[in-house]
Design an enzyme around this catalytic site. Structure first.
Site, short mmCIF file in Angstrom:
data_model
loop_
_atom_site.label_atom_id
_atom_site.label_comp_id
_atom_site.label_asym_id
_atom_site.label_seq_id
_atom_site.Cartn_x
_atom_site.Cartn_y
_atom_site.Cartn_z
N CYS A 31 0.75 -1.26 0.32
CA CYS A 31 -0.04 -0.20 0.06
C CYS A 31 0.89 1.36 -0.02
O CYS A 31 1.62 1.83 1.16
CB CYS A 31 -1.03 0.43 1.44
SG CYS A 31 -1.90 1.53 1.61
N CYS A 34 0.12 3.89 3.03
CA CYS A 34 0.49 2.82 4.20
C CYS A 34 2.39 3.58 3.97
O CYS A 34 2.44 3.93 5.19
CB CYS A 34 0.95 1.45 4.17
SG CYS A 34 -1.25 1.38 3.77
#
Length: 109
Positions: A31, A34
């Site tokens: 991600c 993230c």
């Protein structure tokens, strides 16, 4: 203090039974947002050590925890106080914004 990685086995001890609020970061290695928020969370953990703990849960390794907190997008940040979720934030944000949203700094007038 650095963020701690928690698992389904350590979640209750590290998060629910914590004597300080815990910001749980539901994330995944693949991600991009993230990865963007990771250094922000490192700084947050360092700045507010003793007042706030930061915990990380890999949603790929622990989907059952993500399900318990109804995580549908990542990164999702859940503030857990006295064993209960009190705030959920979705998406990356800069440190000053995150600190304000968590009530860790005074709001400017």
């Amino acid at each position: 203090m650095k963020p701690i990685h928690v698992t389904a086995e350590t979640f209750d001890t590290e998060v629910r039974a914590s004597d300080v609020p815990v910001l749980v970061d539901f994330w995944a290695a693949w991600c991009p947002p993230c990865r963007v928020i990771a250094p922000v969370l490192d700084e947050l953990a360092e700045r507010h050590a003793g007042r706030l703990k930061v915990a990380k849960v890999d949603v790929d390794e622990h989907p059952e925890l993500a399900g318990q907190f109804r995580v549908s997008g990542i990164p999702t940040l859940v503030l857990v106080e006295n064993g209960e979720p009190t705030l959920t934030l979705v998406g990356a944000r800069p440190l000053p914004v995150l600190e304000r949203e968590l009530g860790l700094v005074e709001q400017a007038a």
